[in-house]
Design a protein around this motif. Sequence first.
Motif, mmCIF file in Angstrom:
data_model
loop_
_atom_site.group_PDB
_atom_site.id
_atom_site.type_symbol
_atom_site.label_atom_id
_atom_site.label_comp_id
_atom_site.label_asym_id
_atom_site.label_seq_id
_atom_site.Cartn_x
_atom_site.Cartn_y
_atom_site.Cartn_z
ATOM 1 N N VAL A 124 0.830 -1.201 0.000
ATOM 2 C CA VAL A 124 0.000 0.000 0.000
ATOM 3 C C VAL A 124 0.870 1.260 0.000
ATOM 4 C CG1 VAL A 124 -1.607 1.358 1.381
ATOM 5 C CG2 VAL A 124 -1.995 -1.077 1.039
ATOM 6 N N LEU A 125 1.881 1.290 0.845
ATOM 7 C CA LEU A 125 2.752 2.462 0.890
ATOM 8 C C LEU A 125 3.490 2.645 -0.430
ATOM 9 C CD1 LEU A 125 4.210 2.297 4.510
ATOM 10 C CD2 LEU A 125 2.337 3.699 3.645
ATOM 11 N N HIS A 148 2.561 25.641 -16.960
ATOM 12 C CA HIS A 148 1.291 25.458 -16.245
ATOM 13 C C HIS A 148 1.355 24.203 -15.373
ATOM 14 C CE1 HIS A 148 -0.733 28.497 -18.772
ATOM 15 N NE2 HIS A 148 -0.070 27.962 -19.783
ATOM 16 N N GLY A 149 2.517 23.818 -14.929
ATOM 17 C CA GLY A 149 2.682 22.556 -14.225
ATOM 18 C C GLY A 149 1.795 22.432 -12.997
ATOM 19 N N SER A 150 0.997 21.368 -12.970
ATOM 20 C CA SER A 150 0.089 21.147 -11.850
ATOM 21 C C SER A 150 0.096 19.672 -11.468
ATOM 22 C CB SER A 150 -1.336 21.574 -12.220
ATOM 23 O OG SER A 150 -2.246 21.291 -11.156
ATOM 24 N N VAL A 151 0.343 19.384 -10.206
ATOM 25 C CA VAL A 151 0.297 18.024 -9.662
ATOM 26 C C VAL A 151 -0.883 17.943 -8.703
ATOM 27 C CG1 VAL A 151 1.472 16.326 -8.209
ATOM 28 C CG2 VAL A 151 2.773 17.654 -9.895
ATOM 29 N N LEU A 152 -1.637 16.865 -8.809
ATOM 30 C CA LEU A 152 -2.785 16.656 -7.932
ATOM 31 C C LEU A 152 -2.723 15.255 -7.357
ATOM 32 C CD1 LEU A 152 -5.503 17.480 -6.733
ATOM 33 C CD2 LEU A 152 -6.593 16.811 -8.891
ATOM 34 N N PHE A 153 -2.702 15.165 -6.023
ATOM 35 C CA PHE A 153 -2.761 13.883 -5.334
ATOM 36 C C PHE A 153 -4.173 13.669 -4.816
ATOM 37 C CE2 PHE A 153 1.934 14.425 -3.955
ATOM 38 C CZ PHE A 153 2.369 13.906 -5.166
ATOM 39 N N ILE A 154 -4.688 12.452 -4.987
ATOM 40 C CA ILE A 154 -6.000 12.122 -4.426
ATOM 41 C C ILE A 154 -5.768 11.446 -3.082
ATOM 42 C CG2 ILE A 154 -8.200 10.979 -4.782
ATOM 43 C CD1 ILE A 154 -7.494 13.249 -6.788
ATOM 44 N N SER A 155 -6.068 12.164 -2.033
ATOM 45 C CA SER A 155 -5.903 11.661 -0.677
ATOM 46 C C SER A 155 -7.256 11.157 -0.174
ATOM 47 C CB SER A 155 -5.309 12.746 0.227
ATOM 48 O OG SER A 155 -5.068 12.245 1.531
ATOM 49 N N PRO A 176 -8.173 -0.323 6.908
ATOM 50 C CA PRO A 176 -6.848 -0.744 7.365
ATOM 51 C C PRO A 176 -5.973 0.429 7.772
ATOM 52 C CG PRO A 176 -7.437 -1.755 5.270
ATOM 53 C CD PRO A 176 -8.434 -0.685 5.516
ATOM 54 N N ALA A 177 -5.095 0.198 8.727
ATOM 55 C CA ALA A 177 -4.210 1.253 9.218
ATOM 56 C C ALA A 177 -3.379 1.860 8.099
ATOM 57 C CB ALA A 177 -3.301 0.695 10.313
ATOM 58 N N ALA A 178 -2.885 1.013 7.200
ATOM 59 C CA ALA A 178 -1.995 1.497 6.147
ATOM 60 C C ALA A 178 -2.693 2.463 5.198
ATOM 61 C CB ALA A 178 -1.425 0.323 5.361
ATOM 62 N N TYR A 179 -4.009 2.338 5.058
ATOM 63 C CA TYR A 179 -4.723 3.241 4.162
ATOM 64 C C TYR A 179 -4.626 4.678 4.660
ATOM 65 C CZ TYR A 179 -8.367 5.370 1.344
ATOM 66 O OH TYR A 179 -9.048 6.205 0.481
ATOM 67 N N GLY A 180 -5.023 4.904 5.902
ATOM 68 C CA GLY A 180 -4.955 6.253 6.461
ATOM 69 C C GLY A 180 -3.536 6.769 6.553
ATOM 70 N N VAL A 181 -2.605 5.889 6.929
ATOM 71 C CA VAL A 181 -1.197 6.298 7.016
ATOM 72 C C VAL A 181 -0.689 6.751 5.651
ATOM 73 C CG1 VAL A 181 1.148 5.451 7.403
ATOM 74 C CG2 VAL A 181 -0.675 4.867 9.017
ATOM 75 N N SER A 182 -1.028 5.993 4.612
ATOM 76 C CA SER A 182 -0.562 6.351 3.271
ATOM 77 C C SER A 182 -1.190 7.652 2.792
ATOM 78 C CB SER A 182 -0.875 5.223 2.282
ATOM 79 O OG SER A 182 -2.263 5.107 2.044
ATOM 80 N N LYS A 183 -2.466 7.858 3.088
ATOM 81 C CA LYS A 183 -3.129 9.076 2.637
ATOM 82 C C LYS A 183 -2.627 10.300 3.405
ATOM 83 C CE LYS A 183 -5.736 7.339 -0.573
ATOM 84 N NZ LYS A 183 -5.522 7.691 -2.001
ATOM 85 N N GLY A 184 -2.328 10.114 4.691
ATOM 86 C CA GLY A 184 -1.719 11.202 5.450
ATOM 87 C C GLY A 184 -0.318 11.501 4.951
ATOM 88 N N GLY A 185 0.429 10.448 4.625
ATOM 89 C CA GLY A 185 1.765 10.637 4.061
ATOM 90 C C GLY A 185 1.724 11.354 2.730
ATOM 91 N N LEU A 186 0.700 11.063 1.937
ATOM 92 C CA LEU A 186 0.542 11.717 0.643
ATOM 93 C C LEU A 186 0.322 13.219 0.824
ATOM 94 C CD1 LEU A 186 0.500 10.726 -2.306
ATOM 95 C CD2 LEU A 186 -1.990 10.576 -2.126
ATOM 96 N N LEU A 187 -0.416 13.603 1.854
ATOM 97 C CA LEU A 187 -0.638 15.020 2.116
ATOM 98 C C LEU A 187 0.663 15.719 2.510
ATOM 99 C CD1 LEU A 187 -4.038 14.967 4.031
ATOM 100 C CD2 LEU A 187 -3.618 15.645 1.667
ATOM 101 N N GLN A 188 1.482 15.047 3.292
ATOM 102 C CA GLN A 188 2.755 15.671 3.669
ATOM 103 C C GLN A 188 3.709 15.726 2.486
ATOM 104 O OE1 GLN A 188 3.309 17.415 6.215
ATOM 105 N NE2 GLN A 188 5.427 17.873 5.699
ATOM 106 N N LEU A 189 3.679 14.702 1.623
ATOM 107 C CA LEU A 189 4.476 14.750 0.407
ATOM 108 C C LEU A 189 4.026 15.919 -0.461
ATOM 109 C CD1 LEU A 189 6.593 13.494 -1.501
ATOM 110 C CD2 LEU A 189 4.769 12.026 -2.403
#
Length: 267
Positions: A124-125, A148-155, A176-189
Amino acid sequence: MKTIAELSSLAGRRALVTGAAGHIGFAICETLNELGATVAVCDREAAACERRVQELSSIRPGGAHPFACDLQDIPATRQMVRDVVRRLGGLDIAVHCAAYVGTDDVPGWAVPFEQQSDEPWESVLRVNVTAAFSIVQEAQRALSESGHGSVLFISSIYGLVGPDIRLYEGTNMGNPAAYGVSKGGLLQLMRYLATVCAPTIRVNALSPGGLWRNQKERFVQRYNARTPLGRMATEEDLKGAVAFLASDLSAYVTGQNLTVDGGWTAW
């Protein structure tokens, strides 16, 4: 001053969307296509990519191209980005939507915490976060040259808050724990990249709430009762947010997370 129509137009722009064969991913592809962008449709299965490209052809013939790739394979992921840039002649928009979710049938995944295992955690990570890092790093030069560079992450809302496990009682769903952890990590990235890729690339995130997937009635009733707007989301609810963050409507917006959750996180 430009008009709203001019600011929202993606005519001539090139976009990469991962997880493009899924429900949310395809809605994103539709949105970008409708606004004029040419879209690289990336997902794990080649047949699914081809099918989605055919569906998009009704919007703009020739406006989408398939790129099959397993994002667990990081070298292949990087090569996919290079192939997209070469095929499209550059890149203006990169959307990372691919992710494991709570209904995926993976041993040790959508089960109670004490039964969750290391292998799906690592997978998952890799898909949800590491692939995002690799994609942006590989696409950085092309996105910078775009103008016009634009990056969009779906958290997800579960990158922001913990789950209410009571919602899932009596269903085959889990959180699952890894789901929320990965989505929170994506926000910090996202925040990290928004600073180091500036000023030539904007990096933002979109965090949806739960989307209706014909889930069991008891789950839907519980979810609706927990949501100020009283319903689950649909893919259509996300299209405006995608249009805003991908286009020049948000030309002075970077490092932000737009939560589209019907008020779920407002309680």
